[in-house]
Design a protein around this motif. Structure first.
Motif, PDB file in Angstrom:
ATOM      1  N   PRO A  73       6.622   1.180   1.672  1.00 22.27           N
ATOM      2  CA  PRO A  73       7.031  -0.162   1.226  1.00 22.27           C
ATOM      3  C   PRO A  73       6.729  -0.416  -0.251  1.00 22.27           C
ATOM      4  N   TRP A  74       5.762   0.290  -0.809  1.00 26.33           N
ATOM      5  CA  TRP A  74       5.442   0.094  -2.223  1.00 26.33           C
ATOM      6  C   TRP A  74       6.192   1.120  -3.099  1.00 26.33           C
ATOM      7  N   GLY A  75       7.211   1.719  -2.545  1.00 24.17           N
ATOM      8  CA  GLY A  75       7.962   2.738  -3.269  1.00 24.17           C
ATOM      9  C   GLY A  75       9.132   2.174  -4.045  1.00 24.17           C
ATOM     10  N   MET A  76       9.684   3.025  -4.886  1.00 24.02           N
ATOM     11  CA  MET A  76      10.842   2.682  -5.712  1.00 24.02           C
ATOM     12  C   MET A  76      11.888   3.774  -5.476  1.00 24.02           C
ATOM     13  N   ALA A 115      10.488  -2.011  -0.090  1.00 26.14           N
ATOM     14  CA  ALA A 115      10.625  -1.073  -1.210  1.00 26.14           C
ATOM     15  C   ALA A 115      11.663  -1.603  -2.198  1.00 26.14           C
ATOM     16  N   LYS A 116      11.595  -1.085  -3.407  1.00 28.15           N
ATOM     17  CA  LYS A 116      12.434  -1.566  -4.493  1.00 28.15           C
ATOM     18  C   LYS A 116      13.501  -0.525  -4.812  1.00 28.15           C
ATOM     19  N   ARG A 164      15.900   0.855  -7.785  1.00 28.58           N
ATOM     20  CA  ARG A 164      15.947   0.806  -9.243  1.00 28.58           C
ATOM     21  C   ARG A 164      17.243   1.441  -9.714  1.00 28.58           C
ATOM     22  N   GLY A 204       0.788   7.035  -9.140  1.00 23.58           N
ATOM     23  CA  GLY A 204      -0.595   6.912  -8.702  1.00 23.58           C
ATOM     24  C   GLY A 204      -1.321   5.688  -9.225  1.00 23.58           C
ATOM     25  N   VAL A 205      -0.673   4.916 -10.083  1.00 20.46           N
ATOM     26  CA  VAL A 205      -1.315   3.704 -10.606  1.00 20.46           C
ATOM     27  C   VAL A 205      -0.987   2.553  -9.653  1.00 20.46           C
ATOM     28  N   VAL A 206      -2.024   1.961  -9.121  1.00 21.07           N
ATOM     29  CA  VAL A 206      -1.880   1.092  -7.957  1.00 21.07           C
ATOM     30  C   VAL A 206      -1.097  -0.187  -8.252  1.00 21.07           C
ATOM     31  N   HIS A 207      -0.967  -0.546  -9.514  1.00 20.35           N
ATOM     32  CA  HIS A 207      -0.238  -1.768  -9.850  1.00 20.35           C
ATOM     33  C   HIS A 207       1.266  -1.623  -9.721  1.00 20.35           C
ATOM     34  N   HIS A 208       1.741  -0.406  -9.818  1.00 15.87           N
ATOM     35  CA  HIS A 208       3.163  -0.234 -10.050  1.00 15.87           C
ATOM     36  C   HIS A 208       3.888   0.334  -8.828  1.00 15.87           C
ATOM     37  N   PRO A 209       5.112  -0.137  -8.603  1.00 17.46           N
ATOM     38  CA  PRO A 209       5.938   0.490  -7.571  1.00 17.46           C
ATOM     39  C   PRO A 209       5.972   1.999  -7.792  1.00 17.46           C
ATOM     40  N   GLN A 210       5.867   2.754  -6.724  1.00 17.54           N
ATOM     41  CA  GLN A 210       5.765   4.201  -6.851  1.00 17.54           C
ATOM     42  C   GLN A 210       7.113   4.882  -6.611  1.00 17.54           C
TER      43      GLN A 210
END
Lengths: 346, 346, 346, 346
Positions: free
Chosen positions: A73-76, A100-101, A103, A127-133
């Motif tokens: 769900p946190w993917g791009m 999920a986003k 792009r 790997g940076v937790v703030h950003h969509p992966q």
């Protein structure tokens, strides 16, 4: 005459016959039937390796389910700016994936270029937790502009994706048209090039309502089975969905139908290119013709009763003509003649 | 002989004919076609008022979409302990609703009693932000145990629901069987009794893959249209889904098919009731017969090749026999004879 | 005098001091600071093994995030009928998990029994695509009725869970009270007994707003990091959340505070047990006392200005008194005296 | 010296004092306390009208919750290409909204222009079921590039939004800095300009962990209350979150702190503009300075121990310096001197 889409047309007679043939006796429901079992074998033969096949009833569902199995769900998910998944699904992929986003990327003629994907991923915050992966890429074959990715292009995209840890999905609503145009083997254009999951379209090619999610990575199968069920896409009388796809893939029906449609589009593309003032908008590499029309021609054709969509690719003067298994050579000829007649200076 | 379900059987010939009839020419896709337009008129006539109709392809989708339009994500939907929506959908309603909760209630013969619902709601924490908010009730007609709610029972449930601010949904996967059994008008059993949304089943009654979400509250229509689309249930060749439902509702086909199935179930219920040691588990009020079988009979029938499900209602000795439009009187007779033969003391 | 909850009280002075101490200079945000780093070491020492710690700000978030990492959206999470996760979170776990289902179990004194869990799982439809899939168990320590699971009980539940492929979560909003009551080591009650993830509460024990998700399975850490971020629980000035938990775990503050609260509850339980007509509702094994009060006593205490909740466990006559680190012996004495005074026959 | 962010700094002494003051006695939990009640009155006074206030603990949560109340899951929320909501939240808005889409727009200096929004909406497919539906706009004040929208610009955006049926949200993580810079009234910049919901930041301005969702449309209040609860953002000891915001808004603390930070940024901006080879990247209209640095200066400053972020706005040479309530004039002077020293030709 209707050039709006390959989904305004009906169903191939062979597929109607397959439905009638499936309508005999009883069989287990929810995909435990003999037709469904046979379909997986047939598809495995077609793709020259063991594949898992999950029939569903719409391309919307096939794509959204496939993507939901390829991204957290946190993917791009990268796609072309015109991708159906982003533009035409009322946020279906976001719904199925749990948020999920998508792009969008630019790209000539409806295609993503591997280099552009690579550039987008080069500085992505993995790997940076703030950003969509970045998690997946989806490409449409043939594309929303009617062009076909070559196997080498797909392999290039897949290489970039794999290098960065992304999975690759192909929206093959018009997969048949691409195979017919390129004359390549289905395997070549999919798993051999690095595709993980294919949405194999049959509806636009001549089925009633049938698409197949084809897994080249069978570790996704259990998850996908539950995803399909809870999404309301596990049909009780599944044999009738499977029968459509099975018939479509039998005796090259899918290819024969696609070749017919492609041939009509090629004729149409060639004919329109001769019309003064009319400008091709993208190469014709399947069953769709995109062109820029002068307003006189556009209005003239509409007045003549030809049906087609204008305003494509976000531009009011770009029109799309789609051919199907049912488009007749004389239909194409009439459209070309009419366009000529309405062209300025005629 | 197959008594597993009414979804192991095929498609009614009238519906196959309707599919063939729809397969002529081209028409607009995504439900903008003439058949879809006609369906709404036909359903409105059937229900004696204007209704909005959203065809989808599975009961899973019909129920989950309908419920998602009746509950916020922080809502609680009451259902019977055996309700398909809770037990058999791999959390589909939770998915479509964005996380609403189903709350199972006990109730004799598969039915919720209005008084039990009222008791459950009497002390419910309405408006308290910590707690899931009672938002809807879903009842199954005919129930998961083959019994039929009487219109007065439905009205009783609806009265309780309305008094507490809840909406009422009916899962009518076997709605036809209920109408056929009770001999009432569809309106009586739905909106006149207080039902807000109906999942009107056609597949189990003899269609291929077609269910209709019928809205008696048209303020839900816009939302539902988007929900259906993003869920991948808006078919491109929608006319073929609509045609199934339309044919089903034409010339009382749905009722004739249901009466046939019900008649077989009634015969079967009466016959089995005579078998020594066999005990009815629920009244036969539609096309399903539930009974408790001794192990000898159960194993004997299986050995004879009869097909049916055991372990129903969470009890290993409870079996279900389902009749369909295709079940023949002699099939029923053979099953009764076989049961007698295997009964102890015969 | 306020016996409503251990969250109506303020913050321990040691924790206020820790906040002041953290308020010096600058440090990296979003958990990259020194306090957060130290917290993981401290927790690892406490639990006698390497653990991963994710501070969040509410127990609601801790539990919902933890469960979402232990269940797929089509999963079913077993809990006690009174579990906060099911009853008091406005469907938070369903939201965070993308639609998983909570399944309440009965159980004496607020505890699930391993045997009952085993019975529920014995016939669960594992692997059958129609049905929600048992995926996790969540237990509350101390329970919603103020009782404490013994380590052997937890191990029993964990054994059943593991045998069936389920994960085990502990909602430890009052974990400190359980450790204080049982006098066991934190490790014994968690990972050594088979707990996979612990929600370690600090707020009710005397922090301002701080809970820690403690992972005993570090494979969940990456996923949980993204889940926490997208849920809005990754604090920019995280050091102030971490500092609360760190201070709580330093020099046994957590245990000392819990022992104090437990001692008051024990006194209260003993005192109330002597009041004629008053009946204990559950054993006092932490900082909460549940009892059945006659209406005279209940109304009398309210009239005296004592504050507490009635209507617990769904029964109007069951009241809850909660003690905290701030409850004084004389507060307890006054409550007991007042109850005696209002008791019939006094 | 730390110029990384205004969240690497600690807490204002007045806010620490407010926390200490709140730590007396007991009070109702979950926002039913006196401090929370007072906060709504104070905010209403500040905004010169009745507002509803929902304290939460992170800006991530404030924004995602606010947006989820302004868009359906099939909606599309317009934002600037650099918007935190799109770029820095690991898909939090998508999660909270159930799958709505963010659509980034370009715009100079971090601002969306009303005309560009209007152009994007001019041909948007309103009401067409296939397409994500434009539903809301979110703007950041001050922007991700440190610039401030003027009230007239906001009103222009709001006018476009309203004309097309969209709602307007303001991410005011640094709202105080904008008010301080523009010298306008809070009402002017929000509801009078057409903002529906404001995320009013306090954490970056000097609180510990506190943000307020401010509703100018109180019809959203009930929904938001449930959304906040199920998201794990309803704090049990809410008075400590409310107390931070209340102190922040008392006696103009928020403005005084913001004026201090802005003054430092202005000094820094002016000073850096004199440094040869250094180029301002955006106007300084709050507490952030964006500039393009030569590699020599960038590396030099890092070597000196100055802390700041490079690679802003997707460009490796763009750096950001953030000032806070705690930044001292001499810190700024030292940074400017160091930059000069490292500049080529010095």
């Amino acid at each position: 005459l209707d050039f709006r889409s390959d989904n305004t047309v009906g169903v191939l007679p062979e597929i109607m016959a397959a439905l009638a043939a499936a309508n005999v006796g009883t069989d287990a429901s929810y995909g435990e039937d003999a037709v469904s079992a046979g379909l997986e074998a047939r598809a495995s033969e077609l793709f020259e390796r063991k594949v898992r096949v999950f029939p569903v009833a719409t391309g919307s569902a096939a794509n959204a389910l496939a993507l939901s199995a390829l991204t957290p769900p946190w993917g791009m998910v990268y796609c072309h700016r015109l991708a159906h998944a982003d533009v035409d699904e009322a946020n279906g992929p976001e719904f199925f994936s749990g948020g999920a986003k998508l792009r969008p990327l630019d790209g000539a003629d409806g295609r993503i270029a591997a280099a552009d994907l690579d550039a987008a991923l080069a500085h992505a915050p993995f790997g940076v937790v703030h950003h969509p992966q970045p998690s997946a890429v989806t490409i449409t074959q043939i594309t929303e502009l009617g062009t076909a990715y070559r196997p080498a292009e797909i392999a290039g995209i897949a290489e970039v994706a794999r290098r960065h840890g992304l999975r690759l999905h192909m929206d093959g609503a018009r997969f048949a048209n691409a195979v017919a145009f390129l004359g390549c083997r289905p395997a070549e254009m999919t798993w051999r090039a690095g595709v993980d999951v294919l949405s194999l379209g049959a509806t636009k090619g001549g089925a009633m309502a049938a698409e197949a999610i084809v897994l080249f990575d069978d570790r996704l199968a259990t998850e996908l089975a539950f995803r399909r069920k809870r999404a309301g896409q596990l049909f009780s009388k599944m044999r009738f969905v499977a029968a459509q796809i099975d018939a479509f893939l039998t005796d090259d029906l899918w290819l024969r139908a696609a070749r017919h449609a492609n041939a009509r589009a090629a004729e149409l593309g060639r004919g329109l290119a001769q019309v003064p003032g009319l400008e091709p908008f993208a190469p014709v590499e399947g069953n769709m013709v995109f062109a820029r029309l002068s307003e006189a021609v556009l209005k003239g054709l509409e007045a003549d009763g030809f049906r087609f969509f204008a305003g494509e690719a976000g531009r009011p003067d770009v029109v799309r003509f789609v051919c199907s298994f049912a488009t007749k050579p004389q239909d194409v000829a009439r459209l070309i003649q009419a366009a000529r007649r309405h062209a300025p200076g005629q």
